[in-house]
Design a protein around this motif. Structure first.
Motif, PDB file in Angstrom:
ATOM      1  N   PHE A  16     -28.087 -12.729 -16.043  1.00 21.19           N
ATOM      2  CA  PHE A  16     -27.434 -14.089 -15.862  1.00 21.19           C
ATOM      3  C   PHE A  16     -27.846 -14.678 -14.622  1.00 21.19           C
ATOM      4  N   LEU A  19     -30.100 -17.487 -14.781  1.00 21.13           N
ATOM      5  CA  LEU A  19     -29.745 -18.610 -15.682  1.00 21.13           C
ATOM      6  C   LEU A  19     -29.106 -19.717 -14.653  1.00 21.13           C
ATOM      7  N   ARG A  20     -29.272 -21.146 -15.311  1.00 22.71           N
ATOM      8  CA  ARG A  20     -28.867 -21.988 -14.529  1.00 22.71           C
ATOM      9  C   ARG A  20     -27.601 -22.556 -15.448  1.00 22.71           C
ATOM     10  N   PHE A  21     -26.632 -23.101 -14.634  1.00 24.55           N
ATOM     11  CA  PHE A  21     -25.352 -23.453 -15.210  1.00 24.55           C
ATOM     12  C   PHE A  21     -25.735 -24.487 -15.923  1.00 24.55           C
ATOM     13  N   PRO A  22     -25.266 -24.717 -17.349  1.00 22.39           N
ATOM     14  CA  PRO A  22     -25.562 -25.948 -18.230  1.00 22.39           C
ATOM     15  C   PRO A  22     -25.252 -27.284 -17.548  1.00 22.39           C
ATOM     16  N   ASP A  39     -16.829 -20.303 -14.918  1.00 21.36           N
ATOM     17  CA  ASP A  39     -17.843 -19.677 -14.610  1.00 21.36           C
ATOM     18  C   ASP A  39     -17.498 -18.789 -13.443  1.00 21.36           C
ATOM     19  N   TYR A  81     -28.117 -24.319 -25.554  1.00 22.17           N
ATOM     20  CA  TYR A  81     -28.354 -23.726 -24.290  1.00 22.17           C
ATOM     21  C   TYR A  81     -27.028 -23.143 -23.491  1.00 22.17           C
ATOM     22  N   ALA A  82     -25.948 -23.909 -23.709  1.00 18.07           N
ATOM     23  CA  ALA A  82     -24.570 -23.917 -22.951  1.00 18.07           C
ATOM     24  C   ALA A  82     -23.864 -22.723 -23.948  1.00 18.07           C
ATOM     25  N   THR A  84     -25.420 -20.403 -25.381  1.00 14.70           N
ATOM     26  CA  THR A  84     -25.971 -19.006 -24.885  1.00 14.70           C
ATOM     27  C   THR A  84     -25.521 -18.545 -23.552  1.00 14.70           C
ATOM     28  N   TYR A  85     -25.385 -19.529 -22.837  1.00 14.42           N
ATOM     29  CA  TYR A  85     -25.028 -19.311 -21.151  1.00 14.42           C
ATOM     30  C   TYR A  85     -23.697 -18.687 -21.293  1.00 14.42           C
ATOM     31  N   HIS A  88     -23.251 -15.338 -22.865  1.00 12.02           N
ATOM     32  CA  HIS A  88     -23.671 -14.060 -22.213  1.00 12.02           C
ATOM     33  C   HIS A  88     -22.575 -13.870 -20.970  1.00 12.02           C
ATOM     34  N   LEU A  89     -21.951 -14.769 -20.389  1.00 13.18           N
ATOM     35  CA  LEU A  89     -20.951 -14.512 -19.585  1.00 13.18           C
ATOM     36  C   LEU A  89     -19.745 -13.977 -20.129  1.00 13.18           C
TER      37      LEU A  89
END
Length: 105
Positions: A16, A19-22, A39, A81-82, A84-85, A88-89
């Motif tokens: 995590f 990863l960059r924030f969307p 987040d 992408y968001a 996925t992000y 994951h969170l």
């Protein structure tokens, strides 16, 4: 053999952190939820859970925000992408809650 929860959480956390924030979610608020705050709050609780048992305040935040994020996930499917992000969170948050509950048992 299954990975132990603390090790699994540490691995997910390490992933995590890369990863960059969307970018599209700094201002986007699905269902009225500020995703930056989502987040920040969940990542803070996950980080705390890796260090030991959560206090009642963090435990409450973890459970409440995880439930809200679960409801929001289907609303953000238009951004791969968001999705996925935040999935994951969410997975980290669920695992952190399980780890915290196991410590209290």
């Amino acid at each position: 053999m299954a990975e132990a929860k603390p090790d699994q959480l540490a691995r997910l956390w390490a992933e995590f952190m890369t990863l960059r924030f969307p970018p599209g979610f700094y201002r986007r608020e699905p269902a009225g939820a500020c995703m930056v705050m989502m987040d920040t709050m969940l990542a803070g609780c996950v980080s705390s859970a890796m260090d030991g048992p959560l206090d009642d305040r963090r435990r409450g935040i973890l459970h409440a925000r995880t439930a809200v994020l679960e409801e929001i996930l289907p609303l953000i499917g238009d951004d791969e992408y968001a999705s996925t992000y935040f999935t994951h969170l969410h997975g980290m948050a669920v695992l952190a809650a399980e780890l915290d509950a196991a410590r209290g048992a």
